[in-house]
Design a protein around this motif. Structure first.
Motif, mmCIF file in Angstrom:
data_model
loop_
_atom_site.group_PDB
_atom_site.id
_atom_site.type_symbol
_atom_site.label_atom_id
_atom_site.label_comp_id
_atom_site.label_asym_id
_atom_site.label_seq_id
_atom_site.Cartn_x
_atom_site.Cartn_y
_atom_site.Cartn_z
ATOM 1 N N ARG A 243 -1.880 -0.120 -6.412
ATOM 2 C CA ARG A 243 -0.618 -0.347 -6.826
ATOM 3 C C ARG A 243 0.478 0.099 -6.171
ATOM 4 O O ARG A 243 1.606 -0.696 -6.047
ATOM 5 C CB ARG A 243 -0.604 -0.024 -8.364
ATOM 6 C CG ARG A 243 -1.510 -0.425 -9.560
ATOM 7 C CD ARG A 243 -1.367 -1.728 -9.578
ATOM 8 N NE ARG A 243 -2.275 -2.517 -10.547
ATOM 9 C CZ ARG A 243 -3.151 -3.200 -10.222
ATOM 10 N NH1 ARG A 243 -3.598 -3.310 -8.980
ATOM 11 N NH2 ARG A 243 -3.983 -3.498 -11.081
ATOM 12 N N GLN A 244 0.243 1.118 -5.486
ATOM 13 C CA GLN A 244 1.364 1.771 -4.678
ATOM 14 C C GLN A 244 1.676 0.477 -3.358
ATOM 15 O O GLN A 244 2.554 0.322 -2.967
ATOM 16 C CB GLN A 244 0.891 3.067 -3.958
ATOM 17 C CG GLN A 244 1.356 4.184 -4.996
ATOM 18 C CD GLN A 244 0.709 5.621 -4.469
ATOM 19 O OE1 GLN A 244 -0.450 5.578 -3.913
ATOM 20 N NE2 GLN A 244 1.456 6.426 -4.251
ATOM 21 N N ILE A 245 0.412 0.196 -2.778
ATOM 22 C CA ILE A 245 0.450 -0.782 -1.729
ATOM 23 C C ILE A 245 1.298 -2.161 -2.336
ATOM 24 O O ILE A 245 2.032 -2.502 -1.468
ATOM 25 C CB ILE A 245 -0.844 -1.208 -1.354
ATOM 26 C CG1 ILE A 245 -1.722 -0.111 -0.791
ATOM 27 C CG2 ILE A 245 -1.067 -2.260 -0.560
ATOM 28 C CD1 ILE A 245 -3.182 -0.350 -0.368
ATOM 29 N N THR A 246 0.848 -2.528 -3.358
ATOM 30 C CA THR A 246 1.488 -3.717 -3.980
ATOM 31 C C THR A 246 3.106 -3.309 -4.008
ATOM 32 O O THR A 246 4.102 -4.086 -3.836
ATOM 33 C CB THR A 246 1.016 -4.055 -5.354
ATOM 34 O OG1 THR A 246 -0.241 -4.351 -5.264
ATOM 35 C CG2 THR A 246 1.803 -5.053 -6.107
ATOM 36 N N GLN A 247 3.505 -1.980 -4.676
ATOM 37 C CA GLN A 247 4.765 -1.771 -4.580
ATOM 38 C C GLN A 247 5.620 -2.127 -3.401
ATOM 39 O O GLN A 247 6.723 -2.070 -3.287
ATOM 40 C CB GLN A 247 5.099 -0.504 -5.290
ATOM 41 C CG GLN A 247 5.024 -0.532 -6.851
ATOM 42 C CD GLN A 247 5.440 0.741 -7.632
ATOM 43 O OE1 GLN A 247 5.071 1.791 -6.973
ATOM 44 N NE2 GLN A 247 5.881 0.746 -8.712
ATOM 45 N N ASN A 248 5.097 -1.288 -2.297
ATOM 46 C CA ASN A 248 5.557 -1.265 -1.092
ATOM 47 C C ASN A 248 5.892 -2.509 -0.316
ATOM 48 O O ASN A 248 6.400 -2.692 0.686
ATOM 49 C CB ASN A 248 4.921 -0.152 -0.084
ATOM 50 C CG ASN A 248 4.989 1.153 -0.630
ATOM 51 O OD1 ASN A 248 5.923 1.526 -1.569
ATOM 52 N ND2 ASN A 248 4.212 2.007 -0.141
#
Length: 1142
Positions: free
Chosen positions: A887-892
């Motif tokens: 989810r962090q990868i997606t957010q970034n």
């Protein structure tokens, strides 16, 4: 005798027994018999002259001797008498006559009786019954009886009326000798139809026309004249059945035939044709049954379809049964047992009753069944007789003239050779149920027969069902009393279970198909709901029907009112509601058990579901799947039924059965409610992925969820909670998903605008939340997304199962390869999930336990933020940690997918990154460009405090895991695996890949990748925390040397650089080495990446660890230049005053 006005009234209700013999020593009997014989003057001989039997005639005509004339003394009979009759009966003429006349002649070659003996007996009987003194004997023997019966006392004497009257009142005769006299005369008269008063006169023309034999007394085989009546009876039956080329028997003869049949109903010996046809069968099946009161008939009826029953007897029994079907009085036992009840309930057979063409037996059954169903008292003896005849009608279709007449074509085409034990009727039921090609008149005849026999009240009436389901009843329904109406309900509850056998399943559904078309045929439902039906649905009595009311209309009315609230009024009683629910649960097993649904959806079933309904219950699922494609009538009825299911999912019996383990473990409280109002389905959805959930249950629950998407009315709780809000805010919107989007948008807008009074009610907002969470579980529950990505799912996620949001997760993982439309929808979904992490089904499922551990007190919208903060905890579950990283990868990849960053940098983004925004589209990721822009501004220390805090977090996280830096990953696609393969393969990322790229900066050939690494170096100068390797190496030195210096803006990095240059400070070797490496990297970076402008130069100086030194030197240079100017004057060329003045 031809003028006798009571032709058919001879000997009604035959004697209890005509099979006893008088012995010579029985004086009281002998007196009657001798008087009778003596009064029969044989000298008159009124019979036709005997052609070859003058001696016999003379013998029969000679004056009686003083001791009485004896048949046993005649030469013509002596041989037969010695051979066939017991010796003690020889002195009694009636005993001899009864013995000899029961020996039927077959042919001249193998005759049991000699021809001369037969003719002697014939003349004797004829003279006996035609002599006027015959009546005088009755007057003498039945004197007191005649006085007691006023009708008989008033009869005119000398015309044969008296005996007819006595027979009419046979059941009222108590005098022993009179009773025996009438009994004996019955057996004499019924041996030949020509002896019956007036019969020959009434039926002479019909006998000749139907070729039933000759009426001439000179015919040789006089004993075969019993066949004439049988022939006439068959002709009458054929006429009722309207068989091809049938002949209409005259009305007077019809009455005579029926009367003869009625008169012979007491003792089967009196039906001569049946007696001779069934003598051997009687000995085989009914040896221990005493004759009289119709007992032999009933016994033979019960064995009619036995394999060892002779065909001739079976045919004779069927003919008699058909006559009973036309007039119940031909059954002695039924007429006697039900006499009082018929009178009590006024069960007339008048032709003014509704179905006048039906057989009269049907009137009796319908009338008395109606009384029973209304709770009236009908004697047990009568009910027992009714049960026997209802079973008889169900066993043999040929006893129902309407079925023979109207179903002839269907029987010939589909059901030939299935006559026995009710199989033909069940075959016709199957044709009607499965093929739907039955003629309307045949269908109506079957429905009428089912009502007449009423097998719903006692399954044993249907022999085919009883035999097929015996094993199931013994195992699954053994707790219910035999014959109880609940047996059928029990069988329906076990339909499609392991206990059900195939043959029972077929017979049960065939019968239920017709029971379901008339609510009255379920006795429990009728008893509990008759008052409600009369009050609400304006129904008639049990045995009354309306031609204008379609099948199933009354039950449809009942179930519509069963689920009404108190505010809506006109509700059913509690008991009736329970029964309606029971029927609904059972009928949901098969769409054909719902007549309204089948009638309206017949075309749609054939069009959409003909090849898709191999499993039970799939017809309704198929119709629901094609709801938008159905005709308006079908769509309405399917919609109403689906709406009803949403309120009470227990109607879906197969689903409830499949979900029993989950219900027992998690939802038993809801299942115990009479009506669950949607709670049970909601519970099943919430526990859809528990270990107790089996595939059938999961498929069923998902299917119902998918159907709910078609119309918000199909979600009962949502409909009740948001009905007013939908009408006010989202009018003319029908699809549930559109309604949810409309209401959710309204709630979001009101929240963003800080509206004091939300337009969507609180109860609707709560239910809306439930619906949104349910929709996130399966991509199919979001029709717009599913349709947009259908092809992408086939291309990229073909082997991924639906449910658990697995397909959605697969699309997210393959986002870069998706079609533009699907990519756009997935991006929108992700944006929505990041704003409200609770809608991220996979995240909430994988991290369920971690949320309870770390974020139990966090707001739902801050759930992901909380998980990110605890990501590196030792107690963090690895699977959850992996999901958080995804989810962090997606957010970034896009600042819009990080609502916290978006809010914190609201002013900074347009200020510093506007060129990027100008190129961006609303529905596609910016691949981290905005975040990279903000990172650079962070290094320049130009961001607002809130934005700086968020970027610092991003820098720290991406420094540990290169995958969180989308620009680095995109630009260094080739370099990372080439230069840092070992670091990439590490189980846990702790900054190894970034360190590898920094170390191998000189080996990087791709300029874009090199630039990204240089940017990382630049960012690390601003804060040591974004350089995890350096921070780890220097952690102890920071604690000792820079403890008082707050982090950020390069302060701690400057502190370490100063400590490095200070020879008095001894740093840790690893820290010292790492710092020196960083200085070299920064020096190289300065060479390969010179400042691109004054602002870039200024930012480099300001961010440099030697910032003070550089600024000091720059200041000294400026001061030196200023002093030189003051001391040396102008260096430029001087201009004279004259030139200035020009």
């Amino acid at each position: 005798m031809a003028v006798c006005r009571r032709v058919q009234l001879l000997l009604l209700f035959m004697s209890l027994s005509t099979r006893f013999f008088f012995t010579q020593g029985a004086k009281s009997q002998g007196g009657v018999n001798e008087n009778l014989v003596d009064n029969a003057d044989m000298g008159k001989n009124p019979g036709a002259p005997l052609q070859d039997g003058k001696l016999l005639a003379a013998a029969a005509s000679q004056p009686r001797r003083s001791t009485g004339w004896k048949l046993a003394e005649e030469e013509a009979c002596r041989e037969d008498l010695t051979r066939l009759c017991p010796k003690h009966s020889w002195n009694n003429n009636l005993a001899v006559l009864e013995c000899l006349q029961d020996r039927k002649e077959v042919s001249e070659e193998d005759a049991e009786l000699a021809v001369d003996s037969v003719w002697l007996l014939w003349n004797y009987k004829l003279n006996l019954t035609t002599d006027p003194k015959f009546e005088s004997v009755a007057v003498e023997v039945c004197k007191s009886t005649i006085n007691d019966i006023k009708e008989c006392a008033a009869e005119e004497r000398g015309k044969g009326y008296l005996v007819s009257c006595l027979v009419d009142h046979r059941t009222n005769i108590t005098e022993y000798q009179c009773n025996q006299y009438i009994t004996k005369m019955t057996s004499i008269i019924f041996s030949d139809y020509r002896l019956i008063c007036g019969f020959m006169d009434k039926c002479k023309d019909d006998i000749n026309t139907l070729h039933c034999g000759s009426v001439n007394t000179g015919e040789k085989d006089v004993h075969s004249q019993g066949e004439v009546i049988a022939c006439l009876e068959k002709g009458l039956v054929s006429e009722v059945e309207e068989q091809t080329e049938h002949y209409s028997i005259k009305e007077d003869c019809k009455k005579a035939i029926m009367r003869v049949a009625e008169l012979s109903s007491d003792d089967f010996h009196l039906d001569r044709h049946l007696y001779f046809a069934c003598r051997d069968d009687r000995e085989r099946f009914c040896e221990n049954i005493a004759a009289g009161e119709g007992r032999i008939y009933k016994c033979l009826f019960n064995h009619k379809f036995e394999d060892t029953m002779s065909g001739k007897c079976r045919e004779a029994l069927s003919t008699r049964q058909k006559l009973i079907a036309q007039d119940y009085k031909i059954s002695y036992s039924l007429a006697k047992a039900c006499k009082q009840d018929l009178r009590k309930y006024r069960c007339s057979v008048d032709t003014t009753l509704p179905r006048a063409r039906e057989a009269k037996l049907s009137y009796l059954l319908l009338c008395l069944e109606s009384a029973v169903h209304r709770g009236r008292t009908v004697s047990g003896e009568c009910q027992g007789e009714m049960l026997d005849y209802r079973r008889m009608l169900m066993e043999d279709y040929s006893l129902s003239p309407e079925i023979v007449l109207h179903c002839r074509g269907e029987i010939d085409t589909h059901c030939s050779g299935l006559h026995h034990k009710g199989r033909t009727l069940h075959c016709l039921m199957r044709v009607s149920r499965d093929k739907g090609i039955m003629d309307n008149l045949c269908q109506k005849a079957l429905q009428t027969l089912v009502q007449e026999t009423d097998p719903g009240a006692d399954y044993r009436i249907d022999r085919a069902l009883n035999e097929a389901c015996e094993s199931v009843i013994q195992t699954a329904c053994k707790h219910i009393r035999s014959g109880d109406p609940m047996i059928l309900s029990c069988l329906m509850e076990h339909l499609y279970t392991d206990k059900m056998v195939e043959d029972c399943e077929h017979r049960l559904l065939e019968l239920q198909y017709f029971i379901s078309r008339d609510w009255k045929l379920d006795p429990i439902l009728y008893r509990k709901c008759q008052n409600d039906a009369a009050r609400i649905c304006h129904t008639h009595g049990w045995n009354e029907t309306s031609e204008f009311m379609p099948p199933g209309a009354v039950f449809s009315c009942l179930y519509r009112h069963a689920y009404r609230t108190e505010e809506q009024g006109r509700r059913l009683s509690r008991d009736c509601k329970t029964e309606v629910q029971r029927i609904l649960h059972q009928r949901a097993l098969d769409v054909k058990l719902d007549p309204d649904l089948q009638r309206r959806c017949m075309t749609d079933l054939g069009k959409w579901c003909s090849e898709k309904t191999t499993e039970p219950g799939q017809e309704l699922e198929c119709l629901q799947d094609h709801l938008e494609d159905l005709g308006s009538d079908c769509r309405d009825v399917v919609g109403n039924l689906t709406e009803l299911e949403s309120e009470d999912i227990q109607i879906e019996a197969l689903l409830i059965r499949a979900c029993e383990p989950v219900i027992q473990s998690y939802c038993h409280d809801m299942a115990d409610n009479q009506i669950d109002t949607g709670d049970l389905m909601e519970c099943l959805v919430l526990n859809k992925h528990q270990k107790e959930m089996n595939e059938k249950c999961a498929v069923g629950v998902t299917h119902f969820q998918l159907i709910q998407m078609k119309d918000f009315r199909f979600s009962y709780k949502f409909k009740m909670a948001c009905k007013e809000d939908v009408l006010k805010l989202c009018p003319n919107i029908k699809k549930k998903v559109d309604v949810v989007i409309c209401l959710s948008t309204t709630v979001r807008n009101d929240t963003l605008q800080d509206v004091k009074d939300q337009r969507v009610s609180m109860k609707c907002r709560r239910q809306l939340r439930v619906e949104e969470l349910e929709m996130s579980e399966d991509i199919r529950l979001d029709p717009d997304l599913y349709e947009s990505c259908r092809q992408d799912i086939k291309d990229h996620c073909q082997n991924v199962l639906f449910g658990n949001a697995q397909v959605i997760e697969c699309l997210k993982d393959t986002k870069k390869r998706l079609s533009p439309r699907c990519h756009q929808k997935v991006f929108k979904l992700q944006e929505k999930e990041m704003i409200d992490p609770e809608l991220d089904f996979q995240l909430m499922r994988v991290c369920k336990q971690m949320i309870r551990r770390f974020c139990s007190e966090s707001d739902a919208k801050n759930m992901l933020q909380c998980l990110k903060q605890n990501k590196n905890s030792e107690l963090m579950d690895p699977k959850c940690k992996q999901m958080i990283t995804k989810r962090q990868i997606t957010q970034n990849t896009d600042y819009r997918l990080n609502p916290v960053l978006r809010k914190a940098c609201k002013a900074d983004i347009p200020k510093f990154c506007q060129p990027i925004l100008n190129k961006a589209t609303d529905d596609n990721e910016l691949e981290g460009q905005v975040i990279s822009c903000l990172k650079l501004k962070y290094a320049d220390q130009r961001l607002s405090p809130d934005c700086e805090d968020q970027i610092r977090v991003i820098l720290q996280e991406s420094a540990l895991d290169y995958r969180l830096d989308p620009q680095l990953q995109m630009q260094c696609t080739e370099e990372i695996p080439r230069l840092c393969a070992e670091e990439v393969a590490a189980q846990e990322q702790t900054g190894q890949v970034e360190e590898c790229l920094k170390v191998n900066l000189l080996k990087i050939k791709n300029e874009a990748c090199k630039k990204e690494v240089l940017n990382i170096l630049k960012e690390s100068k601003a804060d040591i925390f974004v350089d995890p390797v350096l921070h780890t190496a220097c952690a102890l030195d920071i604690k000792h040397q820079c403890a008082a210096i707050p982090p950020g803006r390069g302060r701690q990095m400057s502190c370490l650089m100063e400590a490095l240059q200070d020879k008095r400070v001894r740093l840790q070797p690893e820290c010292k080495k790492r710092l020196q490496d960083r200085i070299d990297m920064w020096s190289y970076a300065a060479k390969v990446a010179p400042a691109e402008g004054f602002s870039d130069l200024a930012s480099q100086v300001l961010s440099s660890p030697a910032k003070s030194y550089i600024l000091t030197m720059m200041g000294m240079c400026v001061v030196l230049l200023f002093l030189m100017g003051l001391l040396c004057g102008r260096i430029t060329k001087r201009v004279t005053q004259e030139l200035k003045d020009r």
